[in-house]
Each structure stands twice: as C-alpha cells, then as structure tokens.
Design a protein around this motif. Structure first.
Motif, PDB file in Angstrom:
ATOM      1  N   THR A   1      -7.760   4.833   1.153  1.00 31.25           N
ATOM      2  CA  THR A   1      -6.352   4.671   0.777  1.00 31.25           C
ATOM      3  C   THR A   1      -6.085   3.245   0.285  1.00 31.25           C
TER       4      THR A   1
ATOM      5  N   GLN B   1      -7.612   2.807  -3.178  1.00 27.54           N
ATOM      6  CA  GLN B   1      -6.739   3.392  -4.215  1.00 27.54           C
ATOM      7  C   GLN B   1      -5.583   2.471  -4.556  1.00 27.54           C
TER       8      GLN B   1
ATOM      9  N   THR C   1       0.811  -1.217   0.000  1.00 29.35           N
ATOM     10  CA  THR C   1       0.000   0.000   0.000  1.00 29.35           C
ATOM     11  C   THR C   1       0.843   1.266   0.000  1.00 29.35           C
ATOM     12  N   GLN C   2       1.898   1.261   0.817  1.00 30.17           N
ATOM     13  CA  GLN C   2       2.706   2.480   0.976  1.00 30.17           C
ATOM     14  C   GLN C   2       4.170   2.103   1.123  1.00 30.17           C
TER      15      GLN C   2
END
Ligand SMILES: *[C@@H]1O[C@H](CO)[C@@H](O)[C@H](O)[C@H]1NC(C)=O
Ligand SMILES: *[C@@H]1O[C@H](CO)[C@@H](O)[C@H](O)[C@H]1NC(C)=O
Ligand SMILES: *[C@@H]1O[C@H](CO)[C@@H](O)[C@H](O)[C@H]1NC(C)=O
Ligand SMILES: *[C@@H]1O[C@H](CO)[C@@H](O)[C@H](O)[C@H]1NC(C)=O
Ligand SMILES: *[C@@H]1O[C@H](CO)[C@@H](O)[C@H](O)[C@H]1NC(C)=O
Length: 431
Positions: free
Chosen positions: A156, A159, A60-61
């Motif tokens: 988030t 996305q 995710t990040q």
C-alpha cells in the motif's frame, strides 16, 4: 596527431559541461530508493529529495501520512490501514494487527495460548513454532503469515509512492526495532520482497531517529539517548556515533507502558465522576467506546492547552449529559507515577554504559507519547539537557530511514555515509 588530442579534449570538456548544465538546469532526479517505517501500530513511507535535502513523508490515505498497520482479509478483497480499521468492529476475526510482534519469531505452545487471549483473530503455530493467522475467506480457512500482513502494508505504501512519482519504485530501506535478531530482520525483508521491493538495507529504529536529526554528520556528537514512547511500549537506547558509524551500546524498555495507560487512568477518573454524579456505574459498551474516544481527544488537546473539556450524552442513562473539564495539572497528577516510570530504562542504559547524564550529547524523542509536556520536562530535568523536538516524533523514524535511502541511492548533496555496526548487547526488560 595532436589535432586528435585536441578534439578528444574538447569532447571531454563538452561532456563535463553538459553534466554541469544538467545539474544546474534540469529538474532534480526523482528518488530511486524510498524509506519505510513498518511500525507495530502505524506505518509510513518517505523519500529524500536531491538538491533541497528535504525528506517528504507521503500522504498515503485520506490526508493521513501514517496508516494503521491493520489488514482485513474479506471475501471480496483486502482492506488496509484506515479502511481496515473502519470495519474492524464488524469483522474482528478477519482483521489482523500487531503482526510485527510475531514476525520471524518462534513461540512455544504456552506463549501462543497466552497471545491468543489478547487477540480477536485466530493464531496458529506450525511445528517449528512459527505463527500464522487463520482467517476464513469464502467459507474456507486461509493461513496468513505475519510477513504476508507486512507485505500488504508495504504494498500500500509502495502504491502511494508510485502514485506520487508516476514511476515504478522497486528499492527501499526498512527500519526494524534495535532488538530484532537476524531471523526477525530476514522475515521483515521478506515482507518487502513479497511486496515487490528490493530491500537494500534494514536499519535500527533508534539509529534512524538519530539520523533524522543529522547526528551522523556531526563530529562533536558521540553519545545519543533515544527515548521511544508509543501507544503501549517504551524503548530506550544509548547509541555511540563516530564518523557516521552507529553502535548500540545499551537497550532497555518496558513493553507495558505507553499512551494507552495514560488514557486508562483518565478513563477511570471519569468513570468515578460519572458514578458520583448519576449514582450508578457506566457499563454500556457503546457509551464506554464514545468515552474512550473523548479521552484520547482530550489527552491530545492537553499537549497544547491547559485544559480540555469532555462532554457527551450517555445513551444508556436516558441520554443524560455529562460534562467535565480536565486540566493539564489534573492529567499529570493522575499519571504522575506512570510518567516517572519513563525514567527507569533511561537509568538502566546509563548504568549499563557507565555514563553520567552530562556525558550524553543529544537526546532524541520518538513516538506520539513523547509529545506530552510532562514527559519532556521529566526527561529534561533528569538528563539536565533539553531533548530534541524539532522533528515530529511520530515521523522521526521514517524521516531517518528516508535519509538512509537517499544515501544508498547516491542522492546529491548527501556525501556522508552512515553505517550501523552489529551489536551484541541484550535489551533489559523492565516490568
Ligand atoms: C525544503 O528545503 C528548503 C531549503 O532547505 C526549505 O526552504 C523548504 O521549506 C523545504 N521544503 C519543504 C516542503 O519542507
Ligand atoms: C471469493 O469468491 C468470489 C466469488 O467466487 C471471488 O470473486 C473472490 O475472489 C473470492 N475471494 C478470495 C479472497 O479468494
Ligand atoms: C507528492 O508528495 C508531496 C509531499 O507529500 C506533495 O507535496 C506532492 O503534491 C505530491 N505529488 C503528487 C503528484 O501527489
Ligand atoms: C538470514 O538471511 C541470510 C541471507 O539470506 C542467511 O544467510 C541467514 O542464514 C538468514 N538467517 C536466519 C537466522 O534466518
Ligand atoms: C480539542 O480542541 C479542539 C480545538 O481547539 C476543540 O474543538 C475540541 O472540542 C477539543 N476537545 C476536547 C475534548 O477538549
């Protein structure tokens, strides 16, 4: 007349053949439904892949699969996950975390005051006792509800999926704690809806963890013990599984026991050593913060190594060096009483269900703190059975929710069903 039937027959055959060839040669269909683990401290999203039957948990990040369940509301926008954590120290009153502890719940005035002492952001309750967080943006107060925080985190994750698949995703399955009541489940679903997702189902976290191990497909498995030990809480559930149907038979937990407590013991030990060595106590906030980070790192290392070394420069002691080797044996000794407390709720669910350890068919571990070797061996000795450890305990819930999402999305080769029956049992709290 009969030639018509032949033509019809041939076209049916052609359709069937096309379907067969498509299954053989077309790329597998993209997942239509995703699985989301909206956790108290970390959240992640996964998807089930048709044909291989694999679940992938998305990055995710910055290379991380799970992101901290933290949201910062700023004048110039909103930060989520690691980005929100990075600025938390400079902006404590607008950095929101632990929202899941408040979602869909009502609080008395005393409970709100009590909670306020633990948090750096402002908590406000409305006339019904529903809580919101009060932040100041552009010099004006704004109320942010727990489900708003949830929706920003879910957004988030959504996305991240859409970036990965390059198609919009609008359906999901969410996991919730087994003890959540109908209202808490409704508000969790609302968080998903606010993020633009249709929530097809919410399933209990222990059930999801059991599904990550495929226990809904095994006809010889009936009683499953799920032990979830996270950063600050311990939850134990006893599930009964039959023909893909799950029923929670008992729940017990201690919401004041977890990884942070093990860190605290190690920190106290090191502070004692520092005091002995330098003849004065360490009180500097920044030095303490660095020491805390080293403690966490050492604890993680001790899962895989027999010893970890801690070394740092103490700025407040004129940059003096401090170095200490922590063995796993020492770590287990200073935490031995806390580790034993993991067995308390296990005994309580066994008592409540009148089961002996031998009657439990499988043990599933969830949560990062269940990686600690001593925790695994204590559970094993107590239950006379080796717990399942194949699935990363921090990804067990998201993996299981994604399997459920695959089932609801009708993803081949998942032909099984998995259904959860509502339960009436109440959680037993141990302090
Ligand atoms: C997916 O599943 C296949 C077969 O079950 C396995 O060989 C492969 O390693 C899996 N891939 C991933 C990325 O997990
Ligand atoms: C704060 O004000 C700026 C400038 O007027 C505006 O661009 C921004 O969107 C506002 N922030 C929020 C969170 O409303
Ligand atoms: C999508 O996620 C999978 C699993 O994490 C990864 O292997 C793949 O490279 C990703 N694809 C894109 C386009 O990001
Ligand atoms: C939860 O949502 C359902 C469906 O919208 C509704 O019928 C039910 O009354 C709600 N329950 C609570 C406790 O809010
Ligand atoms: C933890 O292990 C890594 C890799 O082995 C090492 O680089 C690091 O210094 C270790 N940290 C501690 C605190 O032992």
């Amino acid at each position: 007349m009969s030639s018509h039937y032949i033509i019809l027959g041939t076209s049916v055959l052609a359709v069937l053949l096309a379907g067969y060839l498509a299954q053989m040669y077309l790329p597998p269909p993209k997942p239509k439904v995703v699985g989301i683990d909206l956790g108290t401290t970390f959240s992640c999203v996964g998807m089930y892949h048709a044909v291989t039957g694999n679940v992938s948990v998305l990055t995710t990040q910055d290379g991380h699969k799970c992101i901290p369940s933290v949201v910062a509301i700023l004048d110039d926008g909103i930060l989520v996950g690691y980005d929100a954590v990075a600025q938390a120290e400079h902006n404590p009153s607008n950095t929101l975390y632990d929202a899941k502890r408040f979602i869909g719940k009502t609080f008395t005035k005393e409970e709100v005051d009590e909670a306020q002492k633990q948090y750096s952001f402002k908590i406000k309750a409305d006339q019904f006792g529903m809580v919101s967080f009060s932040v100041v943006v552009n010099s004006t107060e704004r109320l942010v509800s727990p489900e708003d925080v949830g929706s920003i985190i879910i957004g988030t994750l959504k996305q991240a999926v859409e970036r990965n698949l390059s198609v919009p995703v609008n359906r999901a399955v969410l996991s919730v704690p087994a003890e959540f009541d109908e209202k808490q489940r409704n508000f969790t679903m609302k968080a998903g809806a606010l993020a633009g997702l249709e929530i097809l189902r919410v399933i209990n976290e222990p059930t999801a963890a059991a599904m990550a191990y495929g226990l809904h497909t095994k006809s010889n498995i009936h009683n499953v013990l799920v032990v979830d030990l996270g950063g600050g809480t311990l939850d134990v559930s006893l599930l009964n599984v039959q023909g893909g149907m799950f029923l929670t038979q008992a729940m017990a937990g201690n919401n004041r026991l977890g990884g942070q407590d093990f860190n605290q013991r190690l920190l106290e030990y090191l502070l004692e050593r520092i005091k002995e060595q330098f003849k004065k106590p360490l009180t500097d906030k920044e030095d303490l913060q660095v020491l805390r980070m080293k403690v966490e790192e050492a604890k993680l290392n001790l899962t895989y190594h027999d010893a970890a070394s801690i070394s740092l420069k103490l700025q407040s002691f004129g940059k003096a060096s401090f170095k200490e080797t922590i063995t796993r044996v020492l770590f287990e000794k200073i935490n031995s009483d806390l580790f034993l407390r993991v067995l308390e709720p296990i005994d309580r669910v066994l008592q409540a269900t009148e089961l002996t350890p031998e009657e439990v068919d499988e043990i599933v571990l969830v949560g990062g703190s269940t990686r600690i070797p001593r925790v695994i061996s204590l559970v094993e000795e107590h239950m006379k059975r080796r717990p399942n450890t194949d699935v990363d305990p921090e990804l067990a819930v998201v993996t299981g929710v994604s399997v459920q999402a695959g089932i609801l999305g009708g993803m081949w080769p998942l032909t099984v069903s998995a259904v959860e029956l509502p339960t009436r049992v109440k959680k037993i709290h141990i302090h």
